[in-house]
Design a protein around this motif. Structure first.
Motif, PDB file in Angstrom:
ATOM      1  N   LEU A  76       0.806  -1.218   0.000  1.00 23.22           N
ATOM      2  CA  LEU A  76       0.000   0.000   0.000  1.00 23.22           C
ATOM      3  C   LEU A  76       0.839   1.269   0.000  1.00 23.22           C
ATOM      4  O   LEU A  76       0.377   2.319  -0.440  1.00 23.22           O
ATOM      5  CB  LEU A  76      -0.965  -0.018   1.187  1.00 23.22           C
ATOM      6  CG  LEU A  76      -2.032  -1.112   1.129  1.00 23.22           C
ATOM      7  CD1 LEU A  76      -2.892  -1.075   2.386  1.00 23.22           C
ATOM      8  CD2 LEU A  76      -2.878  -0.983  -0.121  1.00 23.22           C
ATOM      9  N   GLY A  77       2.081   1.189   0.482  1.00 23.04           N
ATOM     10  CA  GLY A  77       2.960   2.356   0.472  1.00 23.04           C
ATOM     11  C   GLY A  77       3.224   2.881  -0.930  1.00 23.04           C
ATOM     12  O   GLY A  77       3.436   4.078  -1.123  1.00 23.04           O
ATOM     13  N   ALA A  78       3.180   2.000  -1.918  1.00 23.10           N
ATOM     14  CA  ALA A  78       3.378   2.430  -3.305  1.00 23.10           C
ATOM     15  C   ALA A  78       2.280   3.384  -3.757  1.00 23.10           C
ATOM     16  O   ALA A  78       2.485   4.218  -4.643  1.00 23.10           O
ATOM     17  CB  ALA A  78       3.428   1.220  -4.231  1.00 23.10           C
ATOM     18  N   PHE A  79       1.115   3.288  -3.102  1.00 21.37           N
ATOM     19  CA  PHE A  79      -0.013   4.150  -3.466  1.00 21.37           C
ATOM     20  C   PHE A  79       0.045   5.511  -2.772  1.00 21.37           C
ATOM     21  O   PHE A  79      -0.853   6.323  -2.923  1.00 21.37           O
ATOM     22  CB  PHE A  79      -1.331   3.427  -3.172  1.00 21.37           C
ATOM     23  CG  PHE A  79      -1.524   2.220  -4.048  1.00 21.37           C
ATOM     24  CD1 PHE A  79      -2.121   2.334  -5.287  1.00 21.37           C
ATOM     25  CD2 PHE A  79      -1.067   0.977  -3.646  1.00 21.37           C
ATOM     26  CE1 PHE A  79      -2.278   1.238  -6.113  1.00 21.37           C
ATOM     27  CE2 PHE A  79      -1.221  -0.140  -4.463  1.00 21.37           C
ATOM     28  CZ  PHE A  79      -1.822   0.003  -5.699  1.00 21.37           C
ATOM     29  N   ALA A  80       1.115   5.741  -2.017  1.00 21.55           N
ATOM     30  CA  ALA A  80       1.351   7.047  -1.399  1.00 21.55           C
ATOM     31  C   ALA A  80       2.615   7.678  -1.966  1.00 21.55           C
ATOM     32  O   ALA A  80       3.084   8.684  -1.456  1.00 21.55           O
ATOM     33  CB  ALA A  80       1.482   6.900   0.113  1.00 21.55           C
ATOM     34  N   SER A  81       3.147   7.092  -3.039  1.00 18.99           N
ATOM     35  CA  SER A  81       4.378   7.583  -3.643  1.00 18.99           C
ATOM     36  C   SER A  81       4.063   8.462  -4.857  1.00 18.99           C
ATOM     37  O   SER A  81       2.916   8.490  -5.326  1.00 18.99           O
ATOM     38  CB  SER A  81       5.247   6.398  -4.081  1.00 18.99           C
ATOM     39  OG  SER A  81       4.694   5.792  -5.239  1.00 18.99           O
ATOM     40  N   PRO A  82       5.049   9.169  -5.388  1.00 17.11           N
ATOM     41  CA  PRO A  82       4.817  10.001  -6.572  1.00 17.11           C
ATOM     42  C   PRO A  82       4.363   9.211  -7.798  1.00 17.11           C
ATOM     43  O   PRO A  82       3.830   9.777  -8.733  1.00 17.11           O
ATOM     44  CB  PRO A  82       6.177  10.653  -6.832  1.00 17.11           C
ATOM     45  CG  PRO A  82       6.893  10.597  -5.527  1.00 17.11           C
ATOM     46  CD  PRO A  82       6.403   9.356  -4.842  1.00 17.11           C
ATOM     47  N   THR A  83       4.535   7.887  -7.777  1.00 14.70           N
ATOM     48  CA  THR A  83       4.137   7.059  -8.922  1.00 14.70           C
ATOM     49  C   THR A  83       2.695   6.569  -8.838  1.00 14.70           C
ATOM     50  O   THR A  83       2.249   5.840  -9.715  1.00 14.70           O
ATOM     51  CB  THR A  83       5.063   5.832  -9.044  1.00 14.70           C
ATOM     52  OG1 THR A  83       4.939   5.032  -7.863  1.00 14.70           O
ATOM     53  CG2 THR A  83       6.506   6.237  -9.246  1.00 14.70           C
ATOM     54  N   VAL A  84       1.957   6.964  -7.819  1.00 14.84           N
ATOM     55  CA  VAL A  84       0.605   6.449  -7.612  1.00 14.84           C
ATOM     56  C   VAL A  84      -0.281   6.633  -8.842  1.00 14.84           C
ATOM     57  O   VAL A  84      -1.034   5.731  -9.213  1.00 14.84           O
ATOM     58  CB  VAL A  84      -0.069   7.060  -6.369  1.00 14.84           C
ATOM     59  CG1 VAL A  84      -0.277   8.551  -6.509  1.00 14.84           C
ATOM     60  CG2 VAL A  84      -1.393   6.357  -6.085  1.00 14.84           C
ATOM     61  N   GLY A  85      -0.212   7.750  -9.490  1.00 18.38           N
ATOM     62  CA  GLY A  85      -1.054   7.994 -10.663  1.00 18.38           C
ATOM     63  C   GLY A  85      -0.740   7.036 -11.797  1.00 18.38           C
ATOM     64  O   GLY A  85      -1.643   6.559 -12.492  1.00 18.38           O
ATOM     65  N   PHE A  86       0.538   6.732 -11.974  1.00 13.68           N
ATOM     66  CA  PHE A  86       0.918   5.785 -13.012  1.00 13.68           C
ATOM     67  C   PHE A  86       0.412   4.388 -12.663  1.00 13.68           C
ATOM     68  O   PHE A  86      -0.118   3.686 -13.514  1.00 13.68           O
ATOM     69  CB  PHE A  86       2.438   5.775 -13.217  1.00 13.68           C
ATOM     70  CG  PHE A  86       2.954   7.031 -13.838  1.00 13.68           C
ATOM     71  CD1 PHE A  86       2.861   7.247 -15.201  1.00 13.68           C
ATOM     72  CD2 PHE A  86       3.528   8.027 -13.051  1.00 13.68           C
ATOM     73  CE1 PHE A  86       3.320   8.415 -15.780  1.00 13.68           C
ATOM     74  CE2 PHE A  86       3.997   9.193 -13.614  1.00 13.68           C
ATOM     75  CZ  PHE A  86       3.891   9.396 -14.990  1.00 13.68           C
ATOM     76  N   ILE A  87       0.561   3.993 -11.402  1.00 14.17           N
ATOM     77  CA  ILE A  87       0.120   2.662 -10.968  1.00 14.17           C
ATOM     78  C   ILE A  87      -1.391   2.519 -11.164  1.00 14.17           C
ATOM     79  O   ILE A  87      -1.865   1.549 -11.761  1.00 14.17           O
ATOM     80  CB  ILE A  87       0.499   2.411  -9.493  1.00 14.17           C
ATOM     81  CG1 ILE A  87       2.018   2.458  -9.318  1.00 14.17           C
ATOM     82  CG2 ILE A  87      -0.057   1.080  -9.015  1.00 14.17           C
ATOM     83  CD1 ILE A  87       2.465   2.566  -7.863  1.00 14.17           C
ATOM     84  N   VAL A  88      -2.138   3.485 -10.680  1.00 12.62           N
ATOM     85  CA  VAL A  88      -3.596   3.453 -10.809  1.00 12.62           C
ATOM     86  C   VAL A  88      -4.010   3.554 -12.273  1.00 12.62           C
ATOM     87  O   VAL A  88      -5.009   2.966 -12.698  1.00 12.62           O
ATOM     88  CB  VAL A  88      -4.230   4.596  -9.975  1.00 12.62           C
ATOM     89  CG1 VAL A  88      -5.708   4.744 -10.250  1.00 12.62           C
ATOM     90  CG2 VAL A  88      -3.980   4.355  -8.495  1.00 12.62           C
ATOM     91  N   GLY A  89      -3.230   4.248 -13.066  1.00 15.79           N
ATOM     92  CA  GLY A  89      -3.547   4.426 -14.478  1.00 15.79           C
ATOM     93  C   GLY A  89      -3.237   3.230 -15.365  1.00 15.79           C
ATOM     94  O   GLY A  89      -3.722   3.156 -16.494  1.00 15.79           O
TER      95      GLY A  89
END
Length: 181
Positions: A76-89
């Motif tokens: 879940l920490g990855a979803f609080a990183s600057p890359t969150v938009g890319f991951i979700v996208g």
């Protein structure tokens, strides 16, 4: 049905495997990796629904804690990183890539895959990536675009690769390019 499930799992694994390739972490906190190439290939090869599901499976596995992102990140920490938009996208970008691929049946496969990858794998993915970057780091649009603009040349190379790989796969095994079936 079983074939679709297997292909979705294989392409989720492809995205993960492309994260194992050596990555370069820039000061922005967004790594240069080949995972977006996997997202593009999900759409160009599997089509919109299966491609989107493959990327969604990948994101779900990351959320469960598997270290599948570039650099061995996960959880879940990855979803609080600057890359969150890319991951979700990723799932939306794969779906959009597949959708464009399905709509461009009259184009040669390499060209269609390139166009679809550029629209889904760059334009759509960057819409989410830029939004996530701005929210996490509290940056303005201009500053974010200046920081993330460094990644565009590499993404253009991935678009070309996605077109060539998809066309090569279509020549070798035409029935395997489900976006054209």
């Amino acid at each position: 049905m079983e074939r679709s499930i297997a292909l979705i799992a294989v392409f989720a694994a492809l995205i993960a495997a492309l994260g194992l390739m050596p990555t370069l972490m820039l000061a922005s906190g967004v790594p240069i990796s080949a995972q977006s190439l996997g997202v593009m290939l999900c759409g160009t090869v599997l089509g919109s629904k299966r491609g989107g599901l493959a990327a969604l499976l990948f994101v779900a596995l990351v959320a469960l804690g598997l270290p599948l992102l570039a650099g061995g990140r996960g959880g879940l920490g990855a979803f609080a990183s600057p890359t969150v938009g890319f991951i979700v996208g990723f799932p939306i970008a794969a779906f959009a890539t597949g959708f464009v691929m399905e709509q461009t049946r009259r184009m040669p496969i390499a060209v269609a895959a390139g166009v679809a990858s550029a629209i889904g794998g760059i334009v759509v993915l960057y819409i989410f990536g830029v939004a996530g970057f701005m929210m996490v780091l509290n940056k303005g649009l201009g500053e974010t675009l200046a920081i993330l603009g460094v990644y565009i040349p590499g993404d253009i190379i991935k678009v070309v690769l996605a077109g060539l790989i998809t066309a090569g796969l279509a020549r070798a095994r035409p029935a395997s390019v489900l976006s054209r079936a």
